[in-house]
Design a protein around this motif. Sequence first.
Motif, PDB file in Angstrom:
ATOM      1  N   ASP A 158       0.793  -1.241   0.000  1.00  0.00           N
ATOM      2  CA  ASP A 158       0.000   0.000   0.000  1.00  0.00           C
ATOM      3  C   ASP A 158       0.817   1.278   0.000  1.00  0.00           C
ATOM      4  O   ASP A 158       0.286   2.346   0.317  1.00  0.00           O
ATOM      5  N   ALA A 159       2.069   1.203  -0.341  1.00  0.00           N
ATOM      6  CA  ALA A 159       2.878   2.426  -0.367  1.00  0.00           C
ATOM      7  C   ALA A 159       4.113   2.197  -1.224  1.00  0.00           C
ATOM      8  O   ALA A 159       4.389   1.086  -1.679  1.00  0.00           O
ATOM      9  N   GLY A 160       4.863   3.270  -1.421  1.00  0.00           N
ATOM     10  CA  GLY A 160       6.152   3.202  -2.078  1.00  0.00           C
ATOM     11  C   GLY A 160       7.138   4.028  -1.276  1.00  0.00           C
ATOM     12  O   GLY A 160       6.743   4.793  -0.381  1.00  0.00           O
ATOM     13  N   VAL A 161       8.401   3.887  -1.553  1.00  0.00           N
ATOM     14  CA  VAL A 161       9.441   4.671  -0.881  1.00  0.00           C
ATOM     15  C   VAL A 161      10.299   5.294  -1.967  1.00  0.00           C
ATOM     16  O   VAL A 161      11.101   4.613  -2.616  1.00  0.00           O
ATOM     17  N   ASP A 162      10.117   6.558  -2.189  1.00  0.00           N
ATOM     18  CA  ASP A 162      10.836   7.257  -3.255  1.00  0.00           C
ATOM     19  C   ASP A 162      12.348   7.159  -3.064  1.00  0.00           C
ATOM     20  O   ASP A 162      12.869   7.382  -1.964  1.00  0.00           O
ATOM     21  N   GLY A 163      13.028   6.816  -4.145  1.00  0.00           N
ATOM     22  CA  GLY A 163      14.481   6.793  -4.142  1.00  0.00           C
ATOM     23  C   GLY A 163      15.108   5.543  -3.555  1.00  0.00           C
ATOM     24  O   GLY A 163      16.327   5.409  -3.565  1.00  0.00           O
ATOM     25  N   ALA A 164      14.294   4.624  -3.057  1.00  0.00           N
ATOM     26  CA  ALA A 164      14.828   3.401  -2.452  1.00  0.00           C
ATOM     27  C   ALA A 164      14.747   2.271  -3.471  1.00  0.00           C
ATOM     28  O   ALA A 164      13.688   1.672  -3.671  1.00  0.00           O
ATOM     29  N   LYS A 165      15.858   1.968  -4.103  1.00  0.00           N
ATOM     30  CA  LYS A 165      15.870   0.964  -5.165  1.00  0.00           C
ATOM     31  C   LYS A 165      15.642  -0.454  -4.643  1.00  0.00           C
ATOM     32  O   LYS A 165      15.277  -1.338  -5.411  1.00  0.00           O
TER      33      LYS A 165
END
Length: 376
Positions: A158-165
Motif C-alpha cells: 500500500d505504499a512506495g518509498v521514493d528513491g529506495a531501489k
Amino acid sequence: MRNAAVAAVAITSVLSLVACAKDSGTTPGGNAAGAECQKATPPTVQAGSTSSSTTGTKPDAKALKVGLTYDIGGRGDASFNDAAAAGIDRAIAELGVQKSNVKEASAAAGDTEDVKASRLRQLASEGFNPVVAVGFAYADALKVVAAQFPNTRFAIVDAGVDGAKNVTPLVFAEEQGSFLAGVIAAYKSKKCSVGFVGGVNVPLIQKFEAGFYAGAKAAAPNIKIEKKYLTPAGDVSGFNDPTKGKVASDGLIDGGADVLYHAAGASGKGVFNAAKARGALAIGVDSDQYKQTTVAESKDIIISSVLKRVDVAVYDYIAAAAKNDLSTLPKSFDLSVDGVGYATSGGKVDDIKSTVDAYKAAIVSGQIKVSDKPSS
C-alpha cells in the motif's frame, strides 16, 4: 496480463453515471430511502479471462529467509493482515519456504516511527531477506531502514518509498474492487440506501470510498449513499476498534442504510455486529470475510467481500524474489491480474453475478474508468 476480446459497444450512458457523492456523505438528489432502486442498464461488454501475475514454473524458495511485519491487528484481524498471512502460508506450502526461515512481527497502537524502524531493522539484521512491511504506516520507517541495509530486499504493501531501489511497492486498485461492491450494494438494498464505513480518513481508504460510491451510482442513479470515518488521519486506531465500527454503523442504519460496506480492518467486526443486530446486510473487505472464523457469528449477513489480494501480492513477491527477478510484478494489482475482486461465498450474490461481472469486464476493458478519489 489478460488479453480480452471486447465487443464494440457504446456505454456512454453508463459512464455518465459513474460519479461520487458529495463530502456531506449523502448523494445529492438521492433517494429518500424506502423503495428498491431504479437500476441502470448494465454494460454489455464481453467478459474475458483474468490471470494471476505469477505464471510459469514455480521457483524453489527453500533457501529464503522471509521476514513479515504486520500492521495493527496482526494475524487474526479477519481482514488486511490475514490476507498477507495467507500469502506467506501459501509460499510455505507451494514454494518450499521453510517455516523455520519465517519470522513474523506485528505493530501495536501508538507505535512511534522509531519503534517501527527498530522492528524492520531487527528483521534485516537477523538476515531475513526479503522483508515485507504490511501497510502504508511503515513507509517513513522503511525509508530509513532500507538505506541502512542496501543489500536487503524490502517490499511494502500500500505504499512506495521514493528513491529506495531495494524497496518494491505492492499497491492495488482498491477503487476497482470497491466499484463492484457498490454495484452489489445497490442491487441488494431494499431501501435504495447504503453506507460506507472507513477506518481512518486517509487517501488509501478514500480509494475504497470513491469506488463504492461510483459503483453504486452507476448501478442505481437514485441511490442514497452515506459515509462515516472512525478516526481522522494520524489516528490509526480506527483500524482496530470494533466498538467505534458498531457505533458508526448504527448511525448509518438509523439513517436508512440497509447494506453497509467497510474498509476498516478489525473494526469491521463492529460493522458486522451492528448489521446483524439491526437486520441489515454487509460487505466485507480484503479477505473473504464470509469464511473468516473470527467473524463467523455474522456470516449470515455477509453477502460478499471485496478481495484485495494482499495474499497474491505477498506470494508473487516472494516467488519473484526466489527467481531474483522482481520485474515480473505488476505496477498495480488490479482487476486484470486478479489483484482485486469480489467474493461469492455463501451464494448470496449468485443471482446478480452476471451483472457484477459485466461491470467488471467493462472496467478491465477500459470502457469504465474508476477514479481513485472521491469527487469532493
